[in-house]
Design a protein around this motif. Sequence first.
Motif, short mmCIF file in Angstrom:
data_model
loop_
_atom_site.label_atom_id
_atom_site.label_comp_id
_atom_site.label_asym_id
_atom_site.label_seq_id
_atom_site.Cartn_x
_atom_site.Cartn_y
_atom_site.Cartn_z
N PHE A 181 0.76 -1.00 -0.10
CA PHE A 181 0.04 -0.46 0.02
C PHE A 181 1.16 1.71 -0.19
CE2 PHE A 181 -3.05 3.00 1.87
CZ PHE A 181 -3.64 3.43 1.20
N GLN A 182 1.97 1.34 0.10
CA GLN A 182 2.97 2.11 1.12
C GLN A 182 3.37 2.80 -0.27
OE1 GLN A 182 5.02 2.31 4.32
NE2 GLN A 182 3.69 1.96 5.74
N LYS A 183 4.09 1.38 -1.55
CA LYS A 183 4.97 1.67 -2.38
C LYS A 183 4.06 2.22 -3.58
CE LYS A 183 7.64 -1.49 -5.60
NZ LYS A 183 6.72 -0.01 -6.86
N LEU A 184 2.48 1.41 -3.82
CA LEU A 184 1.73 1.65 -5.02
C LEU A 184 1.01 3.56 -4.02
CD1 LEU A 184 -0.53 -0.75 -4.35
CD2 LEU A 184 1.55 -0.14 -6.24
N VAL A 185 1.04 4.00 -3.18
CA VAL A 185 0.43 5.58 -2.99
C VAL A 185 2.27 6.49 -3.32
CG1 VAL A 185 0.31 7.24 -1.39
CG2 VAL A 185 -0.90 5.52 -1.28
N GLY A 186 3.32 6.02 -2.71
CA GLY A 186 4.79 6.27 -2.40
C GLY A 186 4.36 6.69 -4.43
N ASP A 187 4.63 5.40 -5.76
CA ASP A 187 5.01 5.30 -6.77
C ASP A 187 3.60 6.00 -7.38
OD1 ASP A 187 7.02 3.93 -5.94
OD2 ASP A 187 5.80 2.46 -6.95
N GLY A 188 2.86 6.58 -6.97
CA GLY A 188 1.26 7.31 -7.59
C GLY A 188 0.48 6.97 -8.59
N VAL A 189 0.62 5.31 -7.73
CA VAL A 189 -0.68 4.02 -8.98
C VAL A 189 -1.60 4.19 -7.25
CG1 VAL A 189 -1.27 2.01 -9.43
CG2 VAL A 189 1.10 2.75 -9.41
N LEU A 190 -1.47 4.43 -6.17
CA LEU A 190 -3.00 4.85 -5.83
C LEU A 190 -2.74 6.31 -4.80
CD1 LEU A 190 -3.63 1.81 -3.77
CD2 LEU A 190 -4.92 2.23 -5.57
N ALA A 191 -4.38 6.57 -5.16
CA ALA A 191 -4.31 7.79 -4.36
C ALA A 191 -3.63 7.99 -2.92
CB ALA A 191 -5.69 8.57 -4.71
N ALA A 221 -6.23 3.40 12.37
CA ALA A 221 -5.98 3.47 11.60
C ALA A 221 -4.67 4.72 10.84
CB ALA A 221 -7.76 4.06 10.97
N TYR A 222 -5.16 4.91 10.05
CA TYR A 222 -3.51 4.90 9.25
C TYR A 222 -3.87 6.39 8.10
CZ TYR A 222 -1.78 1.83 12.32
OH TYR A 222 -1.73 0.97 13.20
N PHE A 223 -3.41 7.29 7.98
CA PHE A 223 -3.22 7.98 6.48
C PHE A 223 -1.81 7.85 5.92
CE2 PHE A 223 -2.85 12.11 3.61
CZ PHE A 223 -3.85 11.74 3.52
N VAL A 224 -1.82 7.70 4.48
CA VAL A 224 -0.44 7.11 3.68
C VAL A 224 -0.26 8.43 2.68
CG1 VAL A 224 0.64 6.14 2.80
CG2 VAL A 224 -0.90 5.04 4.98
N ASP A 225 0.21 9.28 2.95
CA ASP A 225 0.00 10.17 1.79
C ASP A 225 1.83 10.20 1.08
OD1 ASP A 225 -0.49 12.17 0.16
OD2 ASP A 225 -0.70 13.83 1.72
N ARG A 226 1.67 10.45 -0.50
CA ARG A 226 2.57 10.80 -1.11
C ARG A 226 3.98 11.96 -0.31
NH1 ARG A 226 -0.13 9.26 -5.12
NH2 ARG A 226 -0.99 11.72 -5.53
N ALA A 227 5.40 11.82 -0.10
CA ALA A 227 5.82 12.54 0.70
C ALA A 227 6.92 13.55 0.08
CB ALA A 227 7.56 11.88 1.32
N ASP A 228 7.09 14.37 -0.13
CA ASP A 228 7.96 15.79 -1.32
C ASP A 228 8.89 14.84 -1.93
OD1 ASP A 228 5.74 17.13 -0.66
OD2 ASP A 228 6.72 18.73 0.65
N ASP A 229 9.74 13.62 -1.14
CA ASP A 229 10.74 12.91 -1.43
C ASP A 229 10.97 12.29 -2.33
OD1 ASP A 229 10.00 11.29 0.45
OD2 ASP A 229 12.41 11.38 1.31
N GLY A 230 8.96 12.17 -2.70
CA GLY A 230 9.25 10.92 -3.41
C GLY A 230 9.02 9.52 -2.78
N GLY A 231 8.66 9.81 -1.37
CA GLY A 231 8.41 8.84 0.03
C GLY A 231 7.44 8.87 0.17
N VAL A 232 7.03 8.31 1.25
CA VAL A 232 5.24 7.92 2.13
C VAL A 232 5.84 8.40 3.35
CG1 VAL A 232 4.53 6.60 -0.04
CG2 VAL A 232 5.35 5.41 2.63
N VAL A 233 4.33 9.10 3.32
CA VAL A 233 4.28 9.32 5.02
C VAL A 233 3.37 9.05 5.78
CG1 VAL A 233 4.25 11.50 7.20
CG2 VAL A 233 5.64 11.88 4.74
#
Length: 243
Positions: A181-191, A221-233
Motif C-alpha cells: 500500500f505504501q509503495k503504490l501510494v508513493g509511486d502514484g499508482v494509488l491516491a 487507522a492510518y493516513f498514508v500520503d506521498r512525501a515531497d521526496d518521493g517516499g510516503v508519510v
Amino acid sequence: MPANDPTILATSGGIVPGARTRWSVGPLTRHAVDLAGVDARAPKVCFLATACGDAPMIVRDFYDMAQEAGFHASHVQLFPMPNVEDVRAHLLAQDVIWVWGGSVAGLLAMWELHGVDDIMREAWQAGVVLTGVSAGSICWHTGGTTDSFGPELRPITNGLGLVPWSNGVHYDSEEQRRPLFQKLVGDGVLAPGYATDDGVGVLYRGTEFVEAFTEVDGKAAYFVDRADDGGVVETRLETRRLR
C-alpha cells in the motif's frame, strides 16, 4: 430514513464470534446502523455478498446475525440472477447497505454488469449508510490492494470513487498489505488514502474523513500520503474504541 449526509463506514471488521451463532454483529457494524438514525422501528439492513459469489453459507450467517441484532434484514444477490425484481428500488429503500468481503475485482465487475455501481452512488447520495468489510471497504474508494488475482497482492484502481482516497485493509494482519500500500501510494499508482488494522473502520461524511473507530483494543487507522521526496508519510490516527 436517510442519514443527514452521504455516509460511509469502511472497515476491516464489523463482526465478532457469536455465542449462539457462527458470527454476531460487531460494534463497527452496529455503529454504522446507529448512524442511520432509525427510531421506533427495526433498521432496514441489506446485505451484499457479491464478492464471495453470493455464497449461501455467508448469506445464512448474515440472517442469523441480523435476527440476533434486531435488524429488518434482506439481501441482494446477483448469482445466478438478481433475487429481487427491482434492485434499485430495493437498495434505495434501505437504511444501511452492508457489503461483505472476498474478491473486490469480481464485485466491481458484477456491479458494473448489473448497474449496481450507479445504484450505490445514488443510494449514498440519498443518505443510505454504506458499510462493509475488506472488499466491502475498498469498493467505495478509488482503489486499494487486493488478492482478487492470486496470493501475491496487486493494485485495484477502478473502485467506485465515492470518496477520493485509496484504502488499505487488513493493514496489520497480512504481511504484504502495509508495504505494498505504501509503495503504490508513493509511486502514484494509488491516491493517498486511509488504512485500517483488523477491527478498525474509518467514517466519511460526504467525501471527507471524519473519525476512525476500533472494536479491538490497541488497533488503529492510518493516513498514508506521498512525501515531497518521493517516499510516503504514514500518520497513525486517533482511533476511538467502540463497545
